[in-house]
Write a protein that holds these residues in place. Structure first.
Motif, short mmCIF file in Angstrom:
data_model
loop_
_atom_site.label_atom_id
_atom_site.label_comp_id
_atom_site.label_asym_id
_atom_site.label_seq_id
_atom_site.Cartn_x
_atom_site.Cartn_y
_atom_site.Cartn_z
N TYR A 76 -18.59 -1.22 16.86
CA TYR A 76 -19.88 -1.48 16.18
C TYR A 76 -20.93 -1.91 17.20
N CYS A 77 -20.53 -2.79 18.11
CA CYS A 77 -21.48 -3.28 19.12
C CYS A 77 -21.98 -2.13 19.99
N ARG A 78 -21.06 -1.27 20.38
CA ARG A 78 -21.44 -0.15 21.25
C ARG A 78 -22.41 0.79 20.52
N GLN A 79 -22.07 1.10 19.27
CA GLN A 79 -22.93 2.03 18.50
C GLN A 79 -24.32 1.49 18.27
N HIS A 80 -24.45 0.16 18.19
CA HIS A 80 -25.75 -0.44 17.85
C HIS A 80 -26.40 -1.13 19.04
N ASP A 81 -25.87 -0.88 20.23
CA ASP A 81 -26.43 -1.45 21.46
C ASP A 81 -26.57 -2.99 21.36
N ILE A 82 -25.48 -3.61 20.91
CA ILE A 82 -25.43 -5.07 20.76
C ILE A 82 -24.68 -5.66 21.94
N GLN A 83 -25.31 -6.62 22.62
CA GLN A 83 -24.72 -7.14 23.86
C GLN A 83 -23.85 -8.39 23.64
N ALA A 84 -24.03 -9.06 22.51
CA ALA A 84 -23.34 -10.35 22.35
C ALA A 84 -22.79 -10.52 20.93
N ILE A 85 -21.63 -11.16 20.89
CA ILE A 85 -21.02 -11.58 19.62
C ILE A 85 -21.20 -13.09 19.55
N VAL A 86 -21.74 -13.59 18.45
CA VAL A 86 -21.88 -15.04 18.31
C VAL A 86 -20.90 -15.51 17.24
N LYS A 87 -20.11 -16.52 17.61
CA LYS A 87 -19.11 -17.07 16.69
C LYS A 87 -19.31 -18.58 16.56
N GLY A 88 -19.23 -19.08 15.37
CA GLY A 88 -19.26 -20.53 15.16
C GLY A 88 -17.87 -21.10 15.42
N LEU A 89 -17.82 -22.21 16.13
CA LEU A 89 -16.54 -22.91 16.35
C LEU A 89 -16.57 -24.24 15.64
N ARG A 90 -15.59 -24.46 14.78
CA ARG A 90 -15.57 -25.72 14.00
C ARG A 90 -14.81 -26.81 14.72
N ALA A 91 -13.68 -26.44 15.26
CA ALA A 91 -12.79 -27.46 15.85
C ALA A 91 -11.92 -26.78 16.89
N VAL A 92 -11.17 -27.59 17.62
CA VAL A 92 -10.30 -27.05 18.66
C VAL A 92 -9.32 -26.04 18.07
N SER A 93 -8.95 -26.27 16.81
CA SER A 93 -7.98 -25.37 16.17
C SER A 93 -8.52 -23.94 16.07
N ASP A 94 -9.83 -23.76 16.04
CA ASP A 94 -10.39 -22.41 16.03
C ASP A 94 -10.29 -21.75 17.39
N PHE A 95 -10.20 -22.58 18.41
CA PHE A 95 -10.48 -22.09 19.75
C PHE A 95 -9.48 -21.06 20.27
N ASP A 96 -8.18 -21.32 20.08
CA ASP A 96 -7.16 -20.44 20.66
C ASP A 96 -7.35 -18.98 20.26
N TYR A 97 -7.46 -18.76 18.95
CA TYR A 97 -7.57 -17.39 18.46
C TYR A 97 -8.92 -16.77 18.84
N GLU A 98 -9.97 -17.59 18.75
CA GLU A 98 -11.30 -17.08 19.10
C GLU A 98 -11.37 -16.70 20.57
N LEU A 99 -10.73 -17.50 21.41
CA LEU A 99 -10.72 -17.20 22.85
C LEU A 99 -9.99 -15.87 23.10
N GLN A 100 -8.87 -15.72 22.40
CA GLN A 100 -8.07 -14.49 22.55
C GLN A 100 -8.90 -13.27 22.16
N MET A 101 -9.58 -13.36 21.02
CA MET A 101 -10.40 -12.21 20.57
C MET A 101 -11.56 -11.97 21.54
N ALA A 102 -12.18 -13.05 22.01
CA ALA A 102 -13.32 -12.91 22.93
C ALA A 102 -12.89 -12.21 24.21
N GLN A 103 -11.73 -12.60 24.71
CA GLN A 103 -11.24 -12.00 25.96
C GLN A 103 -10.84 -10.54 25.75
N MET A 104 -10.22 -10.27 24.61
CA MET A 104 -9.86 -8.88 24.29
C MET A 104 -11.12 -8.03 24.18
N ASN A 105 -12.11 -8.51 23.45
CA ASN A 105 -13.34 -7.73 23.27
C ASN A 105 -14.06 -7.52 24.60
#
Ligand code: PNS
Length: 160
Positions: A76-105
């Motif tokens: 989706y980002c490539r098709q729409h020339d979007i350079q950044a994904i913005v994610k809200g982080l609530r707590a440390v518990s969100d961080f592990d999975y969000e980091l994994q997805m961010a690194q994969m993307n």
């Protein structure tokens, strides 16, 4: 043009989501709220209903658009020339999975992910908890926009 996407299920959008979207809109020229369709998850609201709730909640911000997508976020980002994904982080518990997805993307296409801390008053807030509390009669009015709250109450009453 600096473009960002705020992806999520938004089933339904909470005040925590709306806060992140508003703050992202202040940082980028254009922000897309993307409702990601997950075939394996049956939502309480249809994708069209979520889009309509988000469009109404964001109607005061001219640089925010809403859209839905079925597939990889990076495509989706490539098709729409979007350079950044913005994610809200609530707590440390969100961080592990969000980091994994961010690194994969980042590895897939080079798209960057920026984490925005939620306001402390929203740090416990999630769509799934809101739905659970409301299902058993708890008051969640202060956690949602008036329109989303009204729709949630109607939907739960209809579902019995
Ligand atoms: O609101 P949610 O359910 O926490 O959002 C998660 C979402 C939809 C942002 C995430 O699952 C996602 O990006 N899905 C799109 C499919 C994809 O790109 N998967 C690979 C992630 S590395």
């Amino acid at each position: 043009m600096r473009r960002a996407v705020c992806p999520g299920s938004y089933d339904p959008p909470t005040n925590g989501h709306l806060d992140i979207l508003e703050r992202a809109a202040g940082l980028f020229d254009e922000v897309t709220v993307a409702v990601l369709v997950n075939q394996n998850k049956k939502g309480l609201f249809t994708v069209e209903e979520r889009l309509s709730l988000l469009a109404e909640a964001m109607s005061h911000l001219p640089n925010v658009r809403v859209d839905s997508w079925h597939g990889l976020l990076v495509d989706y980002c490539r098709q729409h020339d979007i350079q950044a994904i913005v994610k809200g982080l609530r707590a440390v518990s969100d961080f592990d999975y969000e980091l994994q997805m961010a690194q994969m993307n980042q590895q897939l296409t080079g798209v960057e992910t920026l984490f925005m801390p939620t306001k402390p008053e929203n740090s416990f807030l999630s769509s799934s908890l809101v739905k659970e509390v409301a299902t058993y009669g708890g008051d969640v009015r202060h956690l949602l926009s008036d329109k989303v709250h009204q729709r949630l109450v109607e939907r739960l009453a209809r579902n019995g």
